[in-house]
Design a protein around this motif. Sequence first.
Motif, PDB file in Angstrom:
ATOM      1  N   ASN A 178       0.838  -1.201   0.000  1.00  0.00           N
ATOM      2  CA  ASN A 178       0.000   0.000   0.000  1.00  0.00           C
ATOM      3  C   ASN A 178       0.875   1.253   0.000  1.00  0.00           C
ATOM      4  O   ASN A 178       2.028   1.234   0.426  1.00  0.00           O
ATOM      5  N   PHE A 179       0.283   2.335  -0.508  1.00  0.00           N
ATOM      6  CA  PHE A 179       1.035   3.585  -0.640  1.00  0.00           C
ATOM      7  C   PHE A 179       1.425   4.218   0.692  1.00  0.00           C
ATOM      8  O   PHE A 179       2.553   4.697   0.834  1.00  0.00           O
ATOM      9  N   PRO A 180       0.526   4.271   1.680  1.00  0.00           N
ATOM     10  CA  PRO A 180       0.944   4.910   2.940  1.00  0.00           C
ATOM     11  C   PRO A 180       2.228   4.297   3.495  1.00  0.00           C
ATOM     12  O   PRO A 180       3.138   5.015   3.937  1.00  0.00           O
ATOM     13  N   THR A 181       2.341   2.971   3.432  1.00  0.00           N
ATOM     14  CA  THR A 181       3.556   2.327   3.939  1.00  0.00           C
ATOM     15  C   THR A 181       4.760   2.689   3.076  1.00  0.00           C
ATOM     16  O   THR A 181       5.848   2.963   3.582  1.00  0.00           O
ATOM     17  N   ARG A 182       4.575   2.730   1.761  1.00  0.00           N
ATOM     18  CA  ARG A 182       5.704   3.064   0.875  1.00  0.00           C
ATOM     19  C   ARG A 182       6.270   4.455   1.164  1.00  0.00           C
ATOM     20  O   ARG A 182       7.472   4.654   1.178  1.00  0.00           O
ATOM     21  N   PHE A 183       5.387   5.417   1.395  1.00  0.00           N
ATOM     22  CA  PHE A 183       5.870   6.769   1.696  1.00  0.00           C
ATOM     23  C   PHE A 183       6.521   6.814   3.081  1.00  0.00           C
ATOM     24  O   PHE A 183       7.551   7.463   3.265  1.00  0.00           O
ATOM     25  N   LEU A 184       5.929   6.107   4.028  1.00  0.00           N
ATOM     26  CA  LEU A 184       6.506   6.060   5.376  1.00  0.00           C
ATOM     27  C   LEU A 184       7.913   5.450   5.348  1.00  0.00           C
ATOM     28  O   LEU A 184       8.851   5.991   5.956  1.00  0.00           O
TER      29      LEU A 184
ATOM     30  N   THR B 215       9.610  17.088   7.612  1.00  0.00           N
ATOM     31  CA  THR B 215      10.768  16.922   8.485  1.00  0.00           C
ATOM     32  C   THR B 215      10.499  15.901   9.587  1.00  0.00           C
ATOM     33  O   THR B 215      11.365  15.616  10.399  1.00  0.00           O
ATOM     34  N   THR B 216       9.273  15.377   9.602  1.00  0.00           N
ATOM     35  CA  THR B 216       8.956  14.295  10.535  1.00  0.00           C
ATOM     36  C   THR B 216       8.136  13.257   9.768  1.00  0.00           C
ATOM     37  O   THR B 216       7.681  13.510   8.654  1.00  0.00           O
ATOM     38  N   LEU B 217       7.943  12.110  10.392  1.00  0.00           N
ATOM     39  CA  LEU B 217       7.188  11.051   9.721  1.00  0.00           C
ATOM     40  C   LEU B 217       5.706  11.411   9.681  1.00  0.00           C
ATOM     41  O   LEU B 217       5.155  11.914  10.661  1.00  0.00           O
ATOM     42  N   LEU B 218       5.090  11.125   8.531  1.00  0.00           N
ATOM     43  CA  LEU B 218       3.660  11.381   8.378  1.00  0.00           C
ATOM     44  C   LEU B 218       2.929  10.046   8.344  1.00  0.00           C
ATOM     45  O   LEU B 218       3.444   9.079   7.809  1.00  0.00           O
ATOM     46  N   ASP B 219       1.736  10.026   8.882  1.00  0.00           N
ATOM     47  CA  ASP B 219       0.886   8.848   8.727  1.00  0.00           C
ATOM     48  C   ASP B 219      -0.236   9.197   7.777  1.00  0.00           C
ATOM     49  O   ASP B 219      -1.087  10.012   8.098  1.00  0.00           O
ATOM     50  N   TYR B 220      -0.213   8.612   6.576  1.00  0.00           N
ATOM     51  CA  TYR B 220      -1.375   8.770   5.702  1.00  0.00           C
ATOM     52  C   TYR B 220      -2.445   7.821   6.202  1.00  0.00           C
ATOM     53  O   TYR B 220      -2.162   6.677   6.528  1.00  0.00           O
ATOM     54  N   GLU B 221      -3.644   8.313   6.228  1.00  0.00           N
ATOM     55  CA  GLU B 221      -4.715   7.499   6.775  1.00  0.00           C
ATOM     56  C   GLU B 221      -5.021   6.314   5.865  1.00  0.00           C
ATOM     57  O   GLU B 221      -5.124   6.448   4.658  1.00  0.00           O
ATOM     58  N   GLN B 222      -5.146   5.164   6.468  1.00  0.00           N
ATOM     59  CA  GLN B 222      -5.506   3.979   5.694  1.00  0.00           C
ATOM     60  C   GLN B 222      -6.984   3.705   5.925  1.00  0.00           C
ATOM     61  O   GLN B 222      -7.365   2.695   6.496  1.00  0.00           O
TER      62      GLN B 222
ATOM     63  N   SER C 139      21.034  10.806  -4.606  1.00  0.00           N
ATOM     64  CA  SER C 139      20.166  10.332  -5.691  1.00  0.00           C
ATOM     65  C   SER C 139      18.698  10.529  -5.277  1.00  0.00           C
ATOM     66  O   SER C 139      18.410  10.881  -4.143  1.00  0.00           O
ATOM     67  N   PRO C 140      17.765  10.341  -6.208  1.00  0.00           N
ATOM     68  CA  PRO C 140      16.363  10.692  -5.898  1.00  0.00           C
ATOM     69  C   PRO C 140      15.705   9.768  -4.866  1.00  0.00           C
ATOM     70  O   PRO C 140      16.087   8.604  -4.740  1.00  0.00           O
ATOM     71  N   CYS C 141      14.740  10.310  -4.148  1.00  0.00           N
ATOM     72  CA  CYS C 141      13.945   9.486  -3.237  1.00  0.00           C
ATOM     73  C   CYS C 141      12.639   9.103  -3.929  1.00  0.00           C
ATOM     74  O   CYS C 141      12.358   9.544  -5.044  1.00  0.00           O
ATOM     75  N   TYR C 142      11.840   8.302  -3.266  1.00  0.00           N
ATOM     76  CA  TYR C 142      10.571   7.868  -3.848  1.00  0.00           C
ATOM     77  C   TYR C 142       9.640   9.057  -4.079  1.00  0.00           C
ATOM     78  O   TYR C 142       8.890   9.098  -5.048  1.00  0.00           O
ATOM     79  N   ARG C 143       9.710  10.054  -3.204  1.00  0.00           N
ATOM     80  CA  ARG C 143       8.885  11.248  -3.394  1.00  0.00           C
ATOM     81  C   ARG C 143       9.357  12.109  -4.565  1.00  0.00           C
ATOM     82  O   ARG C 143       8.590  12.910  -5.080  1.00  0.00           O
ATOM     83  N   CYS C 144      10.625  11.996  -4.931  1.00  0.00           N
ATOM     84  CA  CYS C 144      11.082  12.691  -6.138  1.00  0.00           C
ATOM     85  C   CYS C 144      10.365  12.101  -7.357  1.00  0.00           C
ATOM     86  O   CYS C 144      10.053  12.817  -8.300  1.00  0.00           O
ATOM     87  N   LEU C 145      10.126  10.804  -7.328  1.00  0.00           N
ATOM     88  CA  LEU C 145       9.400  10.146  -8.415  1.00  0.00           C
ATOM     89  C   LEU C 145       7.903  10.428  -8.311  1.00  0.00           C
ATOM     90  O   LEU C 145       7.253  10.763  -9.290  1.00  0.00           O
ATOM     91  N   TYR C 146       7.378  10.211  -7.120  1.00  0.00           N
ATOM     92  CA  TYR C 146       5.946  10.349  -6.875  1.00  0.00           C
ATOM     93  C   TYR C 146       5.779  11.136  -5.577  1.00  0.00           C
ATOM     94  O   TYR C 146       5.941  10.579  -4.492  1.00  0.00           O
ATOM     95  N   PRO C 147       5.486  12.448  -5.672  1.00  0.00           N
ATOM     96  CA  PRO C 147       5.477  13.274  -4.461  1.00  0.00           C
ATOM     97  C   PRO C 147       4.444  12.867  -3.406  1.00  0.00           C
ATOM     98  O   PRO C 147       4.685  13.028  -2.229  1.00  0.00           O
ATOM     99  N   GLU C 148       3.300  12.360  -3.872  1.00  0.00           N
ATOM    100  CA  GLU C 148       2.242  12.019  -2.919  1.00  0.00           C
ATOM    101  C   GLU C 148       1.520  10.761  -3.355  1.00  0.00           C
ATOM    102  O   GLU C 148       1.484  10.439  -4.538  1.00  0.00           O
TER     103      GLU C 148
END
Lengths: 274, 93
Positions: A130-136, A255-262, A169-178
């Motif tokens: 899932n995406f929330p975990t990938r961004f985390l 600058t801190t970890l975000l929790d996207y709601e699942q 090198s790029p992070c995952y958010r550089c590829l897909y910001p959200e």
Amino acid sequence: MALTDAQIERYSRHLILKEVGGKGQRKINEAKVFLVGAGGLGSPSALYLAAAGVGTLGIIDADTVDLSNLQRQILHTTDRVGVPKVESARQTLSALNPDIRINIFQDRISSSNILNLIRDYDIVLDGSDNFPTRFLVNDACFFLKKTLVSGSIFRFEGQVAVIKAHEGSPCYRCLYPEPPPAGLVPSCQEAGVLGVLAGTIGILQAAETLKEILGAGESLANGLVMYDALDMTFRTLKTRKNPQCALCGPNPTITTLLDYEQSCTMPSAAGNPA
Amino acid sequence: MPITVRIPSPLRKLTGGLGEVQTKADTVGGLIDALETAYPGIKERVCDEHGTVRRFVNIYVNEEDIRFLTSQDTPLKDGDHVSIVPAIAGGCA
Ligand SMILES: [Zn+2]
């Protein structure tokens, strides 16, 4: 630490490779790799990393083995339906290679536990669903300067990327910001997936992980590999650091970890463990 | 020689299952419109309501991300290979 006679025999096909050799095999034996998920992608990567002798494997997964997992999750077996996946993983991996240390966590990864979980590891493999975990995982790896080997699969298609944003090198958010909004990206559970595709992509993740441990070959840190099983095509696309990246850019807003709601209103984006 | 476009799995319902289609266009923006004409519904999946490519979709001309070229104004020439690459999340846990 010198290799024992049994290790010399076990790893002999590595030892004769000049890119590995005794020195490389010791690096592998001393490496610590953390796997997010003991499912479709985590299964093949964990098996090959254990076989290769990666000294410490950490594995987190909250789920238990379900009959519908066995089409692709080759760490698990029919007689282990109902058993926690991490426990099943430990049994399979320690039978394969009793030399290695396996740390298991039957839990969901979250902003409250991820930093402590991955802190002592060198490389993180993301095989989450899932995406929330990938961004985390991306954000936590950036904050702790860990190399991230990301894999994902969908129907007949897979993607692999190596992320070393702390090295420029790029992070995952550089590829897909959200993460995508609800409904636009169906989950595997809704869409299905060719079982063996998990093997192909998980094993590419394992190969990239071993290369990172060894410092061998060309790192995928500036690329994204796309594999299409139906067309039998691989394409490597160039990835670039986004100068406006909210995480790894010069003026970060994250600058801190975000929790996207699942939440269950966005099953396609949040995924749902099958 | 037309432009070859790689269609990702989630959009293949709109192309009758085709993973690769061919079209003609001078720019990436024009290509999206040409695809919309041939396969109605594809543009709203790729672009937002302002017609800008969505942030979880990347478009590559040959191996380069158009955001590092000139985005939707990126020129195309015959023989180019365009890939539409959405973020995918599945690990199938
Ligand atoms: Zn970034």
